[in-house]
Design a protein around this motif. Structure first.
Motif, PDB file in Angstrom:
ATOM      1  N   ALA A  82       0.858  -1.189   0.000  1.00  0.00           N
ATOM      2  CA  ALA A  82       0.000   0.000   0.000  1.00  0.00           C
ATOM      3  C   ALA A  82       0.886   1.228   0.000  1.00  0.00           C
ATOM      4  N   PHE A  83       2.119   1.071  -0.519  1.00  0.00           N
ATOM      5  CA  PHE A  83       3.085   2.171  -0.479  1.00  0.00           C
ATOM      6  C   PHE A  83       2.651   3.327  -1.369  1.00  0.00           C
ATOM      7  N   ARG A  84       2.065   3.007  -2.525  1.00  0.00           N
ATOM      8  CA  ARG A  84       1.572   4.045  -3.424  1.00  0.00           C
ATOM      9  C   ARG A  84       0.065   4.207  -3.228  1.00  0.00           C
ATOM     10  N   PRO A  85      -0.405   5.372  -2.798  1.00  0.00           N
ATOM     11  CA  PRO A  85      -1.850   5.582  -2.673  1.00  0.00           C
ATOM     12  C   PRO A  85      -2.548   5.353  -4.005  1.00  0.00           C
ATOM     13  N   PRO A  86      -3.832   5.009  -3.996  1.00  0.00           N
ATOM     14  CA  PRO A  86      -4.458   4.400  -5.174  1.00  0.00           C
ATOM     15  C   PRO A  86      -5.031   5.326  -6.232  1.00  0.00           C
TER      16      PRO A  86
ATOM     17  N   LEU B 239      -6.534  10.090  -1.062  1.00  0.00           N
ATOM     18  CA  LEU B 239      -6.114   8.812  -1.640  1.00  0.00           C
ATOM     19  C   LEU B 239      -5.060   8.999  -2.730  1.00  0.00           C
ATOM     20  N   GLY B 240      -4.737  10.250  -3.035  1.00  0.00           N
ATOM     21  CA  GLY B 240      -3.645  10.547  -3.952  1.00  0.00           C
ATOM     22  C   GLY B 240      -2.356  10.844  -3.212  1.00  0.00           C
TER      23      GLY B 240
ATOM     24  N   PRO C 196     -13.230   2.244   1.202  1.00  0.00           N
ATOM     25  CA  PRO C 196     -12.940   0.995   0.474  1.00  0.00           C
ATOM     26  C   PRO C 196     -11.455   0.643   0.440  1.00  0.00           C
ATOM     27  N   TRP C 197     -10.609   1.648   0.286  1.00  0.00           N
ATOM     28  CA  TRP C 197      -9.167   1.386   0.275  1.00  0.00           C
ATOM     29  C   TRP C 197      -8.687   0.972   1.665  1.00  0.00           C
ATOM     30  N   ALA C 198      -9.214   1.604   2.711  1.00  0.00           N
ATOM     31  CA  ALA C 198      -8.832   1.230   4.074  1.00  0.00           C
ATOM     32  C   ALA C 198      -9.273  -0.200   4.383  1.00  0.00           C
ATOM     33  N   VAL C 199     -10.452  -0.583   3.901  1.00  0.00           N
ATOM     34  CA  VAL C 199     -10.928  -1.953   4.103  1.00  0.00           C
ATOM     35  C   VAL C 199     -10.033  -2.935   3.359  1.00  0.00           C
ATOM     36  N   ARG C 200      -9.697  -2.593   2.110  1.00  0.00           N
ATOM     37  CA  ARG C 200      -8.777  -3.450   1.338  1.00  0.00           C
ATOM     38  C   ARG C 200      -7.477  -3.664   2.101  1.00  0.00           C
ATOM     39  N   ASN C 201      -6.927  -2.587   2.670  1.00  0.00           N
ATOM     40  CA  ASN C 201      -5.663  -2.698   3.393  1.00  0.00           C
ATOM     41  C   ASN C 201      -5.811  -3.540   4.650  1.00  0.00           C
ATOM     42  N   TYR C 202      -6.950  -3.421   5.330  1.00  0.00           N
ATOM     43  CA  TYR C 202      -7.158  -4.224   6.537  1.00  0.00           C
ATOM     44  C   TYR C 202      -7.233  -5.710   6.188  1.00  0.00           C
ATOM     45  N   VAL C 203      -7.908  -6.006   5.074  1.00  0.00           N
ATOM     46  CA  VAL C 203      -8.012  -7.405   4.637  1.00  0.00           C
ATOM     47  C   VAL C 203      -6.636  -7.945   4.255  1.00  0.00           C
ATOM     48  N   VAL C 204      -5.853  -7.126   3.565  1.00  0.00           N
ATOM     49  CA  VAL C 204      -4.539  -7.571   3.074  1.00  0.00           C
ATOM     50  C   VAL C 204      -3.519  -7.667   4.201  1.00  0.00           C
TER      51      VAL C 204
ATOM     52  N   GLY D 261      -1.652   5.024   3.133  1.00  0.00           N
ATOM     53  CA  GLY D 261      -0.419   4.449   2.611  1.00  0.00           C
ATOM     54  C   GLY D 261       0.594   4.160   3.694  1.00  0.00           C
ATOM     55  N   THR D 262       1.733   3.621   3.267  1.00  0.00           N
ATOM     56  CA  THR D 262       2.780   3.201   4.205  1.00  0.00           C
ATOM     57  C   THR D 262       4.100   3.919   3.893  1.00  0.00           C
ATOM     58  N   GLN D 263       4.016   5.177   3.490  1.00  0.00           N
ATOM     59  CA  GLN D 263       5.207   5.916   3.067  1.00  0.00           C
ATOM     60  C   GLN D 263       5.868   6.706   4.194  1.00  0.00           C
ATOM     61  N   PHE D 264       5.136   6.997   5.251  1.00  0.00           N
ATOM     62  CA  PHE D 264       5.622   7.956   6.232  1.00  0.00           C
ATOM     63  C   PHE D 264       6.923   7.518   6.879  1.00  0.00           C
ATOM     64  N   GLY D 265       7.030   6.245   7.230  1.00  0.00           N
ATOM     65  CA  GLY D 265       8.238   5.755   7.891  1.00  0.00           C
ATOM     66  C   GLY D 265       9.471   5.912   7.037  1.00  0.00           C
ATOM     67  N   SER D 266       9.372   5.555   5.756  1.00  0.00           N
ATOM     68  CA  SER D 266      10.537   5.677   4.872  1.00  0.00           C
ATOM     69  C   SER D 266      10.857   7.139   4.580  1.00  0.00           C
ATOM     70  N   ALA D 267       9.818   7.999   4.540  1.00  0.00           N
ATOM     71  CA  ALA D 267      10.068   9.430   4.338  1.00  0.00           C
ATOM     72  C   ALA D 267      10.846  10.003   5.518  1.00  0.00           C
ATOM     73  N   LEU D 268      10.456   9.629   6.731  1.00  0.00           N
ATOM     74  CA  LEU D 268      11.182  10.074   7.921  1.00  0.00           C
ATOM     75  C   LEU D 268      12.602   9.526   7.940  1.00  0.00           C
ATOM     76  N   ALA D 269      12.715   8.224   7.741  1.00  0.00           N
ATOM     77  CA  ALA D 269      14.017   7.569   7.873  1.00  0.00           C
ATOM     78  C   ALA D 269      14.997   8.042   6.806  1.00  0.00           C
ATOM     79  N   GLY D 270      14.499   8.337   5.600  1.00  0.00           N
ATOM     80  CA  GLY D 270      15.375   8.781   4.530  1.00  0.00           C
ATOM     81  C   GLY D 270      15.962  10.158   4.768  1.00  0.00           C
ATOM     82  N   THR D 271      15.324  10.934   5.652  1.00  0.00           N
ATOM     83  CA  THR D 271      15.805  12.280   5.966  1.00  0.00           C
ATOM     84  C   THR D 271      16.522  12.342   7.307  1.00  0.00           C
TER      85      THR D 271
END
Length: 383
Positions: free
Chosen positions: A45-49, A151-152, A187-195, A203-213
């Motif tokens: 879910a790294f890239r928002p849909p 979602l963008g 719907p996207w949040a439900v998809r992510n919970y199921v997956v 999305g799951t970008q925040f951690g890598s954005a923090l860590a990369g800086t």
């Protein structure tokens, strides 16, 4: 539209780089009916849909063609110009709207980002659409459009506050807008919970954005201080990154986020250093080579990147003048909180221009239009 289509046709050597590779891969997979592509062999879910689904629709109709993808973004860019005019008309009237659209049509940074296979133009279109709807008092469209913007790019969550402020006539309209946005995201949040069996609203970008800086390499870089870098090159988080292929994304994001926050605790001055340098980069004042390099992340050539930088500086000077006009002060205060919040949403993380300025540039253009309108109005009054 003619300018943007001509630019696409004049640059047939365009190549996918960086994030565009991911968007294209997901879009092809979606268009083929296979859902979102895997990342490192696992669900993602790294890239928002919003943008991958939009691009998948283009590929489903026309086939996986980069030219059609870029032409679709040219259409989106044209929509941005139109909505800049709509918002300017709603707030200041026809004269400013026509000037703003004329400026937006030839604003090179928007043309450059619009010729790339990137998510920022569609995000900006949805954001501006939500603002235009809020100015009209259209509660549900505002909620749906800001939901699509979220979602963008997940940092659009902060824009729920100014939109609620714009629609406030008692709590009911604001609550309906929030409900419409929530139902759009659900719907996207439900998809992510199921997956993932975890709550991942966007999305799951925040951690890598923090860590990369926030790492030793970035902070000790003398040439480009406090600049984000891929985690492949960050020794501080090597033990976490080495588990990339076997760790679910939400777990990986949490570990990176926690480790980054520990780094910040140990280096409390780091956020201020990041904010200083990202602000300079946002204004293309952190060195010519860096500004040209970041323009290359959207496959813009050196000459085009340089033209975009100079164009932004000209518009920025006009925008500063426009900010001190009476008509700028007459605009609803909540409107000006939008670019401020978009700035705050990236200033402590990472900035690449013109990409990360895409949602702010429409307001630069509108302020520049106010400056020109004020000057031409004064000249018209001279006998």
């Amino acid at each position: 539209m003619a300018i943007r289509v001509a630019w696409v046709l004049a640059t047939p050597d365009y190549r996918l780089v960086h994030d565009a590779l991911d968007y294209n891969r997901h879009a092809i997979s979606l268009a083929n009916g296979d859902g979102f592509a895997l990342s490192y062999g696992r669900e993602t879910a790294f890239r928002p849909p919003t943008y991958p689904i939009f691009l998948a629709g283009v590929y489903w109709v026309f086939g996986p063609s980069l030219e059609w993808a870029r032409l679709a973004n040219a259409l989106v860019g044209t929509g941005i110009v139109a909505l800049i005019g709509v918002i300017a008309h709603q707030v200041w009237g026809n004269r400013v709207a026509l000037i703003a659209m004329a400026l937006a049509a030839v604003y090179i940074p928007q043309i450059l980002i619009g010729q790339s296979v990137m998510s920022e133009p569609l995000f900006t279109l949805c954001m501006l659409g939500a603002i235009a709807a809020a100015l009209r008092g259209w509660v549900i469209p505002a909620g749906v459009l800001i939901g699509l913007a979220i979602l963008g790019r997940s940092n659009a969550l902060v824009l729920l506050a100014p939109l609620a402020w714009a629609l406030w006539k008692g709590p009911r309209p604001a609550l309906i807008m929030l409900l419409a946005a929530t139902l759009t995201i659900a719907p996207w949040a439900v998809r992510n919970y199921v997956v993932f069996d975890a709550f991942v609203p966007v999305g799951t970008q925040f951690g890598s954005a923090l860590a990369g800086t926030y790492n030793s390499e970035a902070m000790n870089d003398r040439e480009n201080p406090a600049s984000w870098r891929t985690l492949k090159r960050v020794d501080d988080y090597r033990p976490i990154f080495n588990q990339l292929r076997v760790t679910p994304e939400p777990v990986l994001e949490k570990r990176l986020r926690e480790a980054s926050l520990e780094y910040i605790k140990d280096h409390p001055g780091a956020p201020l250093k990041v904010a200083f340098w990202t602000t300079r980069r946002m204004l293309d004042l952190a060195g010519w080579d860096w500004a040209i390099h970041t323009a290359g992340t959207i496959s813009a050539g050196k000459r085009a990147g340089a033209a975009g930088i100079i164009c932004f500086w000209v518009f920025a000077v006009l925008a500063v003048i426009g900010a001190f006009t009476r008509r700028a002060r007459d605009a609803p205060l909540w409107l000006w909180t939008v670019p401020v919040l978009m700035y705050l949403g990236v200033v402590f993380l990472v900035v690449e221009t013109p990409r990360y300025r895409t949602a702010i540039d429409p307001f630069v253009i509108m302020l520049a239009a106010l400056a020109i309108s004020a000057v031409t109005a004064k000249r018209a009054q001279v006998p």
